[in-house]
Design a protein around this motif. Sequence first.
Motif, PDB file in Angstrom:
ATOM      1  N   ASP A 163       0.832  -1.199   0.000  1.00 56.34           N
ATOM      2  CA  ASP A 163       0.000   0.000   0.000  1.00 56.34           C
ATOM      3  C   ASP A 163       0.871   1.254   0.000  1.00 56.34           C
ATOM      4  O   ASP A 163       2.084   1.187   0.091  1.00 56.34           O
ATOM      5  N   SER A 164       0.219   2.391  -0.106  1.00 61.01           N
ATOM      6  CA  SER A 164       0.961   3.653  -0.223  1.00 61.01           C
ATOM      7  C   SER A 164       1.284   4.270   1.130  1.00 61.01           C
ATOM      8  O   SER A 164       1.944   5.293   1.191  1.00 61.01           O
ATOM      9  N   GLY A 165       0.817   3.679   2.203  1.00 62.58           N
ATOM     10  CA  GLY A 165       1.147   4.191   3.513  1.00 62.58           C
ATOM     11  C   GLY A 165      -0.025   4.835   4.213  1.00 62.58           C
ATOM     12  O   GLY A 165      -1.106   4.996   3.661  1.00 62.58           O
ATOM     13  N   VAL A 166       0.217   5.198   5.464  1.00 66.79           N
ATOM     14  CA  VAL A 166      -0.793   5.818   6.312  1.00 66.79           C
ATOM     15  C   VAL A 166      -0.371   7.256   6.572  1.00 66.79           C
ATOM     16  O   VAL A 166       0.787   7.528   6.864  1.00 66.79           O
ATOM     17  N   THR A 167      -1.315   8.143   6.492  1.00 66.21           N
ATOM     18  CA  THR A 167      -1.017   9.562   6.675  1.00 66.21           C
ATOM     19  C   THR A 167      -0.891   9.929   8.143  1.00 66.21           C
ATOM     20  O   THR A 167      -1.440   9.279   9.019  1.00 66.21           O
ATOM     21  N   SER A 168      -0.167  11.004   8.389  1.00 70.80           N
ATOM     22  CA  SER A 168      -0.046  11.539   9.734  1.00 70.80           C
ATOM     23  C   SER A 168      -1.288  12.349  10.062  1.00 70.80           C
ATOM     24  O   SER A 168      -1.905  12.953   9.183  1.00 70.80           O
ATOM     25  N   ILE A 189      -4.033   6.559  14.655  1.00 75.13           N
ATOM     26  CA  ILE A 189      -3.661   5.668  13.548  1.00 75.13           C
ATOM     27  C   ILE A 189      -3.619   4.240  14.057  1.00 75.13           C
ATOM     28  O   ILE A 189      -2.730   3.853  14.819  1.00 75.13           O
ATOM     29  N   GLU A 190      -4.579   3.452  13.616  1.00 75.33           N
ATOM     30  CA  GLU A 190      -4.706   2.076  14.085  1.00 75.33           C
ATOM     31  C   GLU A 190      -3.458   1.243  13.773  1.00 75.33           C
ATOM     32  O   GLU A 190      -3.040   0.414  14.579  1.00 75.33           O
ATOM     33  N   ARG A 191      -2.846   1.469  12.626  1.00 74.68           N
ATOM     34  CA  ARG A 191      -1.682   0.682  12.226  1.00 74.68           C
ATOM     35  C   ARG A 191      -0.539   0.821  13.241  1.00 74.68           C
ATOM     36  O   ARG A 191       0.210  -0.124  13.455  1.00 74.68           O
ATOM     37  N   VAL A 192      -0.412   1.971  13.865  1.00 77.94           N
ATOM     38  CA  VAL A 192       0.642   2.168  14.865  1.00 77.94           C
ATOM     39  C   VAL A 192       0.367   1.308  16.094  1.00 77.94           C
ATOM     40  O   VAL A 192       1.257   0.634  16.609  1.00 77.94           O
ATOM     41  N   ARG A 193      -0.867   1.331  16.560  1.00 76.80           N
ATOM     42  CA  ARG A 193      -1.229   0.570  17.757  1.00 76.80           C
ATOM     43  C   ARG A 193      -1.199  -0.941  17.516  1.00 76.80           C
ATOM     44  O   ARG A 193      -1.059  -1.721  18.448  1.00 76.80           O
ATOM     45  N   GLY A 228      14.348   5.505  18.408  1.00 74.62           N
ATOM     46  CA  GLY A 228      14.510   5.929  17.015  1.00 74.62           C
ATOM     47  C   GLY A 228      14.492   4.750  16.060  1.00 74.62           C
ATOM     48  O   GLY A 228      13.953   4.837  14.952  1.00 74.62           O
ATOM     49  N   TRP A 229      15.063   3.637  16.481  1.00 72.60           N
ATOM     50  CA  TRP A 229      15.031   2.415  15.673  1.00 72.60           C
ATOM     51  C   TRP A 229      13.580   2.004  15.405  1.00 72.60           C
ATOM     52  O   TRP A 229      13.194   1.727  14.276  1.00 72.60           O
ATOM     53  N   TYR A 230      12.777   1.985  16.475  1.00 72.00           N
ATOM     54  CA  TYR A 230      11.378   1.592  16.321  1.00 72.00           C
ATOM     55  C   TYR A 230      10.564   2.637  15.557  1.00 72.00           C
ATOM     56  O   TYR A 230       9.647   2.299  14.810  1.00 72.00           O
ATOM     57  N   GLY A 231      10.886   3.915  15.743  1.00 71.26           N
ATOM     58  CA  GLY A 231      10.218   4.958  14.957  1.00 71.26           C
ATOM     59  C   GLY A 231      10.505   4.793  13.478  1.00 71.26           C
ATOM     60  O   GLY A 231       9.606   4.917  12.624  1.00 71.26           O
ATOM     61  N   ALA A 232      11.753   4.496  13.140  1.00 64.59           N
ATOM     62  CA  ALA A 232      12.106   4.258  11.740  1.00 64.59           C
ATOM     63  C   ALA A 232      11.415   3.005  11.214  1.00 64.59           C
ATOM     64  O   ALA A 232      10.994   2.958  10.056  1.00 64.59           O
ATOM     65  N   GLU A 233      11.271   2.010  12.062  1.00 64.21           N
ATOM     66  CA  GLU A 233      10.530   0.801  11.690  1.00 64.21           C
ATOM     67  C   GLU A 233       9.098   1.163  11.278  1.00 64.21           C
ATOM     68  O   GLU A 233       8.579   0.666  10.281  1.00 64.21           O
ATOM     69  N   LYS A 291       5.180   2.083   6.864  1.00 60.78           N
ATOM     70  CA  LYS A 291       4.700   3.244   6.101  1.00 60.78           C
ATOM     71  C   LYS A 291       3.684   4.083   6.884  1.00 60.78           C
ATOM     72  O   LYS A 291       2.629   4.435   6.391  1.00 60.78           O
ATOM     73  N   VAL A 292       4.042   4.414   8.108  1.00 59.63           N
ATOM     74  CA  VAL A 292       3.193   5.246   8.949  1.00 59.63           C
ATOM     75  C   VAL A 292       3.689   6.682   8.873  1.00 59.63           C
ATOM     76  O   VAL A 292       4.885   6.936   8.994  1.00 59.63           O
ATOM     77  N   ALA A 293       2.780   7.618   8.677  1.00 57.46           N
ATOM     78  CA  ALA A 293       3.077   9.052   8.652  1.00 57.46           C
ATOM     79  C   ALA A 293       4.045   9.418   7.525  1.00 57.46           C
ATOM     80  O   ALA A 293       4.895  10.287   7.686  1.00 57.46           O
ATOM     81  N   VAL A 294       3.887   8.741   6.384  1.00 59.14           N
ATOM     82  CA  VAL A 294       4.759   9.060   5.260  1.00 59.14           C
ATOM     83  C   VAL A 294       4.256  10.261   4.466  1.00 59.14           C
ATOM     84  O   VAL A 294       5.016  10.886   3.751  1.00 59.14           O
TER      85      VAL A 294
END
Length: 172
Positions: A20-25, A93-97, A150-155, A161-164
Amino acid sequence: MTQTPNVPPLIESDESDYRDSGVTSTVAIAAHPLHPLIVTFPITLLTTPAAADLAYWWTKDMFWAQVSIWLIGLGLASGIIAAITGMMDFLKIERVRKRSAGWAHMVLNVAALTLTIVNLIFRWGNTSGAILPLGLTLSIIVAVLLGLSGWYGAELVYRHKVAVIGYGDPNR
Protein backbone atom coordinates in the motif's frame (compact mmCIF):
# COMPACT_ATOMS: atom_id res chain seq x y z
CA MET A 1 23.81 -28.54 2.67
CA THR A 2 22.14 -27.69 5.97
CA GLN A 3 18.85 -25.90 6.20
CA THR A 4 18.27 -22.91 8.44
CA PRO A 5 15.63 -23.67 11.06
CA ASN A 6 12.39 -21.75 10.83
CA VAL A 7 13.29 -18.81 13.09
CA PRO A 8 10.80 -15.96 13.49
CA PRO A 9 12.09 -12.60 12.26
CA LEU A 10 13.42 -10.09 14.77
CA ILE A 11 11.37 -7.37 13.13
CA GLU A 12 7.71 -8.01 12.52
CA SER A 13 6.37 -7.37 9.07
CA ASP A 14 3.16 -7.84 7.23
CA GLU A 15 3.55 -8.43 3.51
CA SER A 16 0.47 -6.29 2.84
CA ASP A 17 2.22 -3.25 4.37
CA TYR A 18 4.65 -3.23 1.48
CA ARG A 19 1.91 -3.07 -1.14
CA ASP A 20 0.00 0.00 0.00
CA SER A 21 0.96 3.65 -0.22
CA GLY A 22 1.15 4.19 3.51
CA VAL A 23 -0.79 5.82 6.31
CA THR A 24 -1.02 9.56 6.68
CA SER A 25 -0.05 11.54 9.73
CA THR A 26 -2.79 13.19 11.74
CA VAL A 27 -0.57 16.20 12.54
CA ALA A 28 0.75 17.93 9.43
CA ILE A 29 1.30 21.32 7.85
CA ALA A 30 1.07 21.58 4.06
CA ALA A 31 1.04 17.76 3.85
CA HIS A 32 4.31 17.48 5.81
CA PRO A 33 4.02 15.25 8.92
CA LEU A 34 5.28 17.17 11.96
CA HIS A 35 6.34 14.38 14.30
CA PRO A 36 9.25 13.12 12.16
CA LEU A 37 10.46 16.72 11.82
CA ILE A 38 10.04 17.76 15.46
CA VAL A 39 11.76 14.68 16.94
CA THR A 40 15.11 15.84 15.59
CA PHE A 41 15.24 18.50 18.31
CA PRO A 42 14.76 16.34 21.44
CA ILE A 43 16.93 13.58 19.96
CA THR A 44 19.79 16.02 19.49
CA LEU A 45 19.22 17.93 22.71
CA LEU A 46 18.81 14.83 24.89
CA THR A 47 21.65 12.71 23.51
CA THR A 48 24.34 15.41 23.81
CA PRO A 49 24.15 15.92 27.61
CA ALA A 50 26.05 12.63 27.98
CA ALA A 51 28.95 14.15 26.02
CA ALA A 52 28.75 17.40 28.00
CA ASP A 53 28.71 15.44 31.27
CA LEU A 54 31.78 13.49 30.16
CA ALA A 55 33.50 16.75 29.19
CA TYR A 56 32.72 18.14 32.66
CA TRP A 57 34.05 14.97 34.32
CA TRP A 58 37.32 15.21 32.38
CA THR A 59 37.84 19.00 32.60
CA LYS A 60 35.87 20.09 35.71
CA ASP A 61 34.98 23.18 33.65
CA MET A 62 31.61 24.64 34.79
CA PHE A 63 30.86 25.54 31.18
CA TRP A 64 30.07 21.88 30.46
CA ALA A 65 27.82 21.57 33.52
CA GLN A 66 25.85 24.61 32.35
CA VAL A 67 25.68 23.28 28.77
CA SER A 68 24.33 19.98 30.05
CA ILE A 69 21.51 21.44 32.14
CA TRP A 70 20.47 23.75 29.28
CA LEU A 71 20.45 20.83 26.84
CA ILE A 72 18.33 18.79 29.25
CA GLY A 73 15.84 21.63 29.80
CA LEU A 74 15.50 22.45 26.10
CA GLY A 75 15.39 18.74 25.25
CA LEU A 76 12.57 18.20 27.72
CA ALA A 77 10.56 21.12 26.32
CA SER A 78 11.00 19.97 22.72
CA GLY A 79 10.44 16.36 23.77
CA ILE A 80 7.05 17.23 25.22
CA ILE A 81 6.04 18.86 21.94
CA ALA A 82 7.27 15.83 19.99
CA ALA A 83 5.44 13.53 22.42
CA ILE A 84 2.17 15.38 21.85
CA THR A 85 2.40 15.06 18.07
CA GLY A 86 3.49 11.43 18.35
CA MET A 87 0.72 10.57 20.79
CA MET A 88 -1.86 12.11 18.47
CA ASP A 89 -0.69 9.80 15.69
CA PHE A 90 -0.49 6.84 18.11
CA LEU A 91 -4.08 7.34 19.25
CA LYS A 92 -5.55 8.09 15.81
CA ILE A 93 -3.66 5.67 13.55
CA GLU A 94 -4.71 2.08 14.09
CA ARG A 95 -1.68 0.68 12.23
CA VAL A 96 0.64 2.17 14.86
CA ARG A 97 -1.23 0.57 17.76
CA LYS A 98 -1.33 -2.80 15.95
CA ARG A 99 2.48 -2.98 15.73
CA SER A 100 4.85 -3.88 18.54
CA ALA A 101 7.19 -1.22 17.09
CA GLY A 102 4.54 1.43 17.82
CA TRP A 103 4.22 0.35 21.44
CA ALA A 104 7.98 0.02 21.92
CA HIS A 105 8.51 3.47 20.40
CA MET A 106 5.96 5.04 22.74
CA VAL A 107 7.12 3.23 25.91
CA LEU A 108 10.80 4.02 25.28
CA ASN A 109 10.00 7.70 24.69
CA VAL A 110 7.89 7.95 27.84
CA ALA A 111 10.74 6.33 29.80
CA ALA A 112 13.29 8.73 28.26
CA LEU A 113 11.18 11.80 29.08
CA THR A 114 10.51 10.55 32.62
CA LEU A 115 14.23 10.03 33.25
CA THR A 116 14.91 13.45 31.72
CA ILE A 117 12.55 15.03 34.25
CA VAL A 118 14.34 13.17 37.06
CA ASN A 119 17.71 14.31 35.66
CA LEU A 120 16.58 17.95 35.48
CA ILE A 121 15.12 17.92 39.00
CA PHE A 122 18.25 16.26 40.38
CA ARG A 123 20.47 18.94 38.80
CA TRP A 124 18.27 21.95 39.66
CA GLY A 125 20.26 24.12 42.06
CA ASN A 126 23.22 21.73 41.97
CA THR A 127 24.36 21.96 38.36
CA SER A 128 27.85 20.51 38.68
CA GLY A 129 27.47 18.48 41.87
CA ALA A 130 24.72 16.34 40.38
CA ILE A 131 26.67 15.21 37.33
CA LEU A 132 28.74 12.46 38.89
CA PRO A 133 27.67 9.73 38.99
CA LEU A 134 23.85 9.95 38.76
CA GLY A 135 23.55 12.77 36.22
CA LEU A 136 25.99 11.17 33.81
CA THR A 137 24.33 7.78 34.25
CA LEU A 138 20.87 9.21 33.55
CA SER A 139 22.18 11.10 30.50
CA ILE A 140 23.69 7.92 29.05
CA ILE A 141 20.53 5.89 29.74
CA VAL A 142 18.36 8.56 28.07
CA ALA A 143 20.66 8.59 25.02
CA VAL A 144 20.45 4.80 24.73
CA LEU A 145 16.66 4.82 25.14
CA LEU A 146 16.33 7.43 22.41
CA GLY A 147 18.56 5.40 20.10
CA LEU A 148 16.34 2.36 20.61
CA SER A 149 13.20 4.44 20.25
CA GLY A 150 14.51 5.93 17.02
CA TRP A 151 15.03 2.42 15.67
CA TYR A 152 11.38 1.59 16.32
CA GLY A 153 10.22 4.96 14.96
CA ALA A 154 12.11 4.26 11.74
CA GLU A 155 10.53 0.80 11.69
CA LEU A 156 7.11 2.46 11.73
CA VAL A 157 7.94 4.92 8.96
CA TYR A 158 10.04 2.81 6.61
CA ARG A 159 8.69 -0.72 7.11
CA HIS A 160 5.06 -0.04 8.03
CA LYS A 161 4.70 3.24 6.10
CA VAL A 162 3.19 5.25 8.95
CA ALA A 163 3.08 9.05 8.65
CA VAL A 164 4.76 9.06 5.26
CA ILE A 165 2.41 11.77 4.02
CA GLY A 166 0.31 14.34 5.81
CA TYR A 167 -3.09 14.19 4.15
CA GLY A 168 -5.74 11.65 3.36
CA ASP A 169 -7.38 8.99 5.52
CA PRO A 170 -5.36 8.33 8.70
CA ASN A 171 -7.41 5.23 9.53
CA ARG A 172 -6.05 2.96 6.79
